[in-house]
Write a protein that holds these residues in place. Sequence first.
Motif, mmCIF file in Angstrom:
data_model
loop_
_atom_site.group_PDB
_atom_site.id
_atom_site.type_symbol
_atom_site.label_atom_id
_atom_site.label_comp_id
_atom_site.label_asym_id
_atom_site.label_seq_id
_atom_site.Cartn_x
_atom_site.Cartn_y
_atom_site.Cartn_z
ATOM 1 N N PHE A 191 0.873 -1.322 0.009
ATOM 2 C CA PHE A 191 0.020 -0.075 -0.043
ATOM 3 C C PHE A 191 1.020 1.312 0.229
ATOM 4 C CE2 PHE A 191 -2.066 3.455 2.547
ATOM 5 C CZ PHE A 191 -3.110 3.671 1.875
ATOM 6 N N PHE A 192 1.898 1.522 1.006
ATOM 7 C CA PHE A 192 2.652 2.253 0.912
ATOM 8 C C PHE A 192 3.618 2.591 -0.282
ATOM 9 C CE2 PHE A 192 3.055 1.295 5.576
ATOM 10 C CZ PHE A 192 2.004 2.195 5.897
ATOM 11 N N MET A 193 4.150 1.609 -0.930
ATOM 12 C CA MET A 193 4.678 1.681 -2.127
ATOM 13 C C MET A 193 4.082 2.119 -3.159
ATOM 14 S SD MET A 193 7.945 0.731 -1.461
ATOM 15 C CE MET A 193 8.799 0.155 -2.948
ATOM 16 N N ASN A 194 2.915 1.939 -3.363
ATOM 17 C CA ASN A 194 1.907 2.178 -4.500
ATOM 18 C C ASN A 194 1.502 3.794 -4.097
ATOM 19 O OD1 ASN A 194 1.428 -0.025 -5.881
ATOM 20 N ND2 ASN A 194 -0.139 -0.699 -4.695
ATOM 21 N N LYS A 195 1.619 4.105 -2.992
ATOM 22 C CA LYS A 195 1.269 5.660 -2.412
ATOM 23 C C LYS A 195 2.384 6.454 -2.859
ATOM 24 C CE LYS A 195 0.111 8.489 1.602
ATOM 25 N NZ LYS A 195 -0.257 8.455 3.147
ATOM 26 N N PHE A 196 3.736 5.947 -2.378
ATOM 27 C CA PHE A 196 4.808 6.641 -2.774
ATOM 28 C C PHE A 196 4.953 6.993 -4.357
ATOM 29 C CE2 PHE A 196 7.299 4.910 1.134
ATOM 30 C CZ PHE A 196 6.406 5.780 1.926
ATOM 31 N N ARG A 197 4.531 5.874 -5.224
ATOM 32 C CA ARG A 197 4.597 5.909 -6.567
ATOM 33 C C ARG A 197 3.874 6.901 -7.112
ATOM 34 N NH1 ARG A 197 2.164 2.997 -10.399
ATOM 35 N NH2 ARG A 197 1.176 1.666 -8.893
ATOM 36 N N LYS A 198 2.492 7.016 -6.527
ATOM 37 C CA LYS A 198 1.543 8.140 -7.251
ATOM 38 C C LYS A 198 1.717 9.481 -6.798
ATOM 39 C CE LYS A 198 -2.409 4.821 -6.686
ATOM 40 N NZ LYS A 198 -3.685 4.219 -6.050
ATOM 41 N N LEU A 199 2.559 9.493 -5.388
ATOM 42 C CA LEU A 199 3.076 11.042 -5.188
ATOM 43 C C LEU A 199 4.405 11.355 -5.786
ATOM 44 C CD1 LEU A 199 2.399 10.770 -1.418
ATOM 45 C CD2 LEU A 199 0.950 12.055 -3.066
ATOM 46 N N GLY A 200 4.926 10.496 -6.565
ATOM 47 C CA GLY A 200 6.193 10.859 -7.368
ATOM 48 C C GLY A 200 7.484 10.701 -6.608
ATOM 49 N N PHE A 201 7.508 9.914 -5.288
ATOM 50 C CA PHE A 201 8.505 9.546 -4.596
ATOM 51 C C PHE A 201 9.513 8.704 -5.119
ATOM 52 C CE2 PHE A 201 5.826 11.430 -0.525
ATOM 53 C CZ PHE A 201 6.012 12.577 -0.784
ATOM 54 N N ILE A 202 8.822 7.725 -5.529
ATOM 55 C CA ILE A 202 9.557 6.538 -6.022
ATOM 56 C C ILE A 202 9.054 6.154 -7.584
ATOM 57 C CG2 ILE A 202 10.133 5.735 -4.120
ATOM 58 C CD1 ILE A 202 8.058 3.402 -4.565
ATOM 59 N N SER A 203 9.970 5.577 -8.367
ATOM 60 C CA SER A 203 9.517 4.966 -9.796
ATOM 61 C C SER A 203 10.080 3.554 -9.900
ATOM 62 C CB SER A 203 9.679 5.991 -10.766
ATOM 63 O OG SER A 203 11.119 6.168 -11.004
ATOM 64 N N TYR A 204 9.445 2.943 -10.844
ATOM 65 C CA TYR A 204 10.083 1.625 -11.098
ATOM 66 C C TYR A 204 10.497 1.667 -12.576
ATOM 67 C CZ TYR A 204 7.549 -0.150 -7.161
ATOM 68 O OH TYR A 204 6.975 -0.144 -5.943
ATOM 69 N N ASN A 205 12.016 1.344 -12.768
ATOM 70 C CA ASN A 205 12.579 1.153 -14.245
ATOM 71 C C ASN A 205 13.513 -0.026 -14.024
ATOM 72 O OD1 ASN A 205 13.434 1.787 -16.651
ATOM 73 N ND2 ASN A 205 14.784 3.207 -16.245
ATOM 74 N N GLY A 206 12.972 -1.321 -13.904
ATOM 75 C CA GLY A 206 13.564 -2.316 -13.683
ATOM 76 C C GLY A 206 13.928 -2.312 -12.284
ATOM 77 N N LYS A 207 14.294 -1.463 -11.674
ATOM 78 C CA LYS A 207 14.625 -1.471 -10.195
ATOM 79 C C LYS A 207 14.121 -0.185 -9.574
ATOM 80 C CE LYS A 207 19.146 -3.654 -10.513
ATOM 81 N NZ LYS A 207 18.802 -4.848 -10.115
ATOM 82 N N ILE A 208 13.926 -0.406 -8.183
ATOM 83 C CA ILE A 208 13.240 0.873 -7.542
ATOM 84 C C ILE A 208 14.207 2.153 -7.617
ATOM 85 C CG2 ILE A 208 12.459 1.775 -5.389
ATOM 86 C CD1 ILE A 208 12.044 -1.021 -4.637
ATOM 87 N N GLU A 209 13.733 3.321 -8.000
ATOM 88 C CA GLU A 209 14.373 4.578 -7.923
ATOM 89 C C GLU A 209 13.763 5.540 -7.330
ATOM 90 O OE1 GLU A 209 14.430 6.002 -12.124
ATOM 91 O OE2 GLU A 209 15.836 4.467 -12.742
ATOM 92 N N VAL A 210 14.620 5.966 -6.246
ATOM 93 C CA VAL A 210 14.272 6.746 -5.122
ATOM 94 C C VAL A 210 14.447 8.318 -5.694
ATOM 95 C CG1 VAL A 210 14.298 7.434 -2.629
ATOM 96 C CG2 VAL A 210 14.428 4.944 -3.459
ATOM 97 N N HIS A 211 13.370 9.262 -5.489
ATOM 98 C CA HIS A 211 13.527 10.754 -5.904
ATOM 99 C C HIS A 211 13.875 11.395 -4.474
ATOM 100 C CE1 HIS A 211 10.717 9.208 -9.449
ATOM 101 N NE2 HIS A 211 12.014 8.900 -9.663
ATOM 102 N N SER A 212 14.372 12.581 -4.919
ATOM 103 C CA SER A 212 14.934 13.571 -3.767
ATOM 104 C C SER A 212 13.451 13.900 -3.173
ATOM 105 C CB SER A 212 15.502 14.720 -4.373
ATOM 106 O OG SER A 212 14.903 15.214 -5.195
#
Length: 225
Positions: free
Chosen positions: A187-208
Amino acid sequence: MAKPAKNLFDPKSFLAEVGVGKSISKLSKGQNVFAQGDVADAVFYIQEGKIKLTVVSDQGKEAVVGILEPGQFFGEGCLNGHPLRIATTTAMEDSTITRISKKAMIAALESKPKFSHLFMAYLLARNSRIEEDLIDQLFNSSEKRLARLLLLLANFGKEGSPQPIGVNISQETLADMIGATRSRVSFFMNKFRKLGFISYNGKIEVHSSLLNAVLRDKSEIDRED
């Protein structure tokens, strides 16, 4: 007349070379370095790859207690009188490690000041990390614990630009490390992705933006959906 140059000792070169009481091994993903309950007779240093530490309780419950990266030691409990390993260590990807016997480790610490300083710096950094993890578990929500873990795995706070998390980590492992259920982590990972905190490009990418959210007193992380 110029004095002859002294033979300078390089701790990193020392750890990368085979010698008395030292050996180098290449591990495949999923291969154990040692298992919980094995005899503790050596210290290990990671040259390449990542090593996962897991413990199993008397009731059979397994928990991930750490993920170690190049430049870190593990198994140092043998220097403190631990006769047996208290955790299992497993390669999360193809890895190269140096094994230093207990006797050789003690001799190096006593005779090579630069190596002692390197090892002491590691111990101090690890002790600080343990204290931070304890505070995190006591005072932060599981959502903030997950955010902090992702930032650590992406090397935020170290020199240089953060990198994508360089190893595939399952949501079960993330859940073990923050003391939450897999469904909550999902649930949290999906939330972070929707908020633009993380993305998936083969591996998890964490944004500032995730770091900025964690640092703010009232961040999107605590916002109810």
